[in-house]
Write a protein that holds these residues in place. Structure first.
Motif, PDB file in Angstrom:
ATOM      1  N   GLU A   1      32.034   9.160 -59.863  1.00 56.02           N
ATOM      2  CA  GLU A   1      33.189   9.740 -59.178  1.00 56.02           C
ATOM      3  C   GLU A   1      34.449   9.637 -60.043  1.00 56.02           C
TER       4      GLU A   1
ATOM      5  N   ASN B   1      27.251   5.308 -59.146  1.00 55.83           N
ATOM      6  CA  ASN B   1      27.837   6.276 -58.204  1.00 55.83           C
ATOM      7  C   ASN B   1      29.360   6.146 -58.188  1.00 55.83           C
ATOM      8  N   ARG B   2      29.865   4.912 -58.144  1.00 59.67           N
ATOM      9  CA  ARG B   2      31.310   4.680 -58.195  1.00 59.67           C
ATOM     10  C   ARG B   2      31.892   5.248 -59.481  1.00 59.67           C
ATOM     11  N   ASN B   3      31.206   5.011 -60.602  1.00 61.26           N
ATOM     12  CA  ASN B   3      31.728   5.436 -61.898  1.00 61.26           C
ATOM     13  C   ASN B   3      31.593   6.935 -62.118  1.00 61.26           C
TER      14      ASN B   3
ATOM     15  N   ILE C   1      30.025  -5.010 -53.914  1.00 63.54           N
ATOM     16  CA  ILE C   1      29.618  -3.612 -53.962  1.00 63.54           C
ATOM     17  C   ILE C   1      28.400  -3.326 -53.085  1.00 63.54           C
TER      18      ILE C   1
ATOM     19  N   GLU D   1      35.510  -6.774 -56.354  1.00 71.37           N
ATOM     20  CA  GLU D   1      34.924  -5.447 -56.151  1.00 71.37           C
ATOM     21  C   GLU D   1      33.455  -5.421 -56.564  1.00 71.37           C
TER      22      GLU D   1
END
Length: 372
Positions: free
Chosen positions: A279, A275-277, A39, A35
């Motif tokens: 969310e 940004n992923r975190n 990314i 992952e």
């Protein structure tokens, strides 16, 4: 040298592997290697094909130039030569304290907080005053108390911003007032900054951007979700960095060559990572809030978009006994608050995988019904 047992780490070392629902940690849900590498659209196979010929020597002792450059971008006025790579933030905190604290120094440390920040100075012979944060004041400290603690021989003020375990955030106005107090006696301010608030409307500066004698420690373990690489750093002024270099030779040689490569990739893609975190944090925080609203035996001051929370438990038994039985009967792992010197509380790491959080909270509520 005498030093207290490290409460949180000792607890996790014993119980972490028994968890079915691990909601004790303070990292945001960790990436898999695949992952992380993909990314930005990178093909993981191509990524690792390119580093097959990398020599497994000591590599760059202080961190590669690319690493130092990427970390320096996190600050306003810290050049790459003032960045030193360490073995996680624990290594960074140890380096800073070992380098600067001597017997008979006076140190002021936020409490509760990460135990290194007050027990390492004690072990080095310093006198430590605990600057308490108060639940009834949303886990915030009192500046007047800090002013009353400061002495001519106060060498350092140690903070954790955002705070572990409570999620408290010291904003720029408060940090500037702390700087003014410290500067009166020329004290350093060491801030463990591993928990970055992910609310885009909340700007919290690094201490090194506010104070020349500020020292920031950080890592990829919490906000960046890559604890497995064990890469952290110190950021400071040039004079302090040079002091650290001498002591660093006694505490570590280097991080791993592959760890540095992965750290650089993470930092180059920090916006995608954050940004992923972000969310995860906001999704899970809403789940935590909704659960707490309907759980009569739990109350808490909600964290400010950081990855750790500290629940107050209305239970008639010792909190450590509670946490052990909860784990054994329901598979739910928390960190009992007595490991932070705060009974009747527990650290709840709500930024695990969302499904794990939901199931863990449901099992926790089921267990709490036995006390009704």
């Amino acid at each position: 040298m005498e030093i207290a047992n490290f409460g949180v780490e000792e607890w996790l070392n014993v119980w972490e592997n028994d968890a079915v629902y691990d909601i004790a940690g303070s990292s945001i849900a960790s990436f898999t290697l695949e992952e992380l590498i993909s990314i930005d659209g990178t093909n993981p196979k191509e990524f690792f094909d390119k580093i097959f010929d990398v020599k497994m020597n000591y590599g760059w002792i202080e961190g590669s130039p690319e690493f130092k450059q990427q970390v320096s971008k996190l600050y306003k006025n810290v050049p790459p030569e003032c960045i030193l790579q360490t073995n996680g933030a624990t290594g960074a905190n140890l380096l800073a304290l070992y380098s600067l604290i001597e017997p008979n120094d006076h140190v002021i440390a936020m409490h509760p907080s990460y135990q290194q920040l007050f027990d390492i100075p004690r072990s080095l012979g310093a006198e430590v005053s605990l600057w308490e944060i108060y639940e009834e004041n949303d886990w915030m400290p009192d500046l007047e108390e800090l002013k009353s603690m400061i002495r001519p021989n106060t060498k350092m003020i140690c903070l954790n911003n955002a705070n572990n375990p409570t999620g408290t955030v010291l904003d720029d106005q408060l940090l500037k007032e702390i700087v003014a107090i410290a500067s009166e006696v020329g004290a350093y301010i060491l801030v463990d900054e591993v928990y970055k608030p992910l609310d885009p409307n909340q700007q919290v500066s690094s201490i090194v951007d506010l104070y020349d004698k500020g020292i920031a420690t950080n890592s990829l373990s919490k906000t960046y979700s890559v604890p497995g690489v064990r890469v952290g750093w110190t950021a400071s002024n040039q004079e302090v960095a040079d002091i650290f270099r001498k002591y660093r030779d006694y505490t570590m040689i280097c991080s791993g060559v592959l760890d540095d490569v992965i750290a650089v990739h993470t930092l180059k893609n920090k916006e995608a990572v954050l940004n992923r975190n972000r969310e995860i944090v906001f999704t899970n925080l809403e789940i935590l809030k909704e659960w707490a609203k309907h759980e009569p035996r739990v109350s808490l001051v909600f964290p400010k978009a950081v990855s750790t929370s500290f629940i107050h438990l209305d239970i008639p038994i010792d909190v450590e006994d509670f946490c052990i039985d909860l784990l054994k009967t329901k598979g739910v792992l928390l960190v009992p608050g007595n490991r932070f010197d705060v009974p009747e509380h527990a650290r709840l790491g709500y930024c695990t995988k969302t499904e794990t959080l939901k199931k863990g909270l449901a099992e926790l509520s089921s267990y709490l019904r036995k006390f009704d």
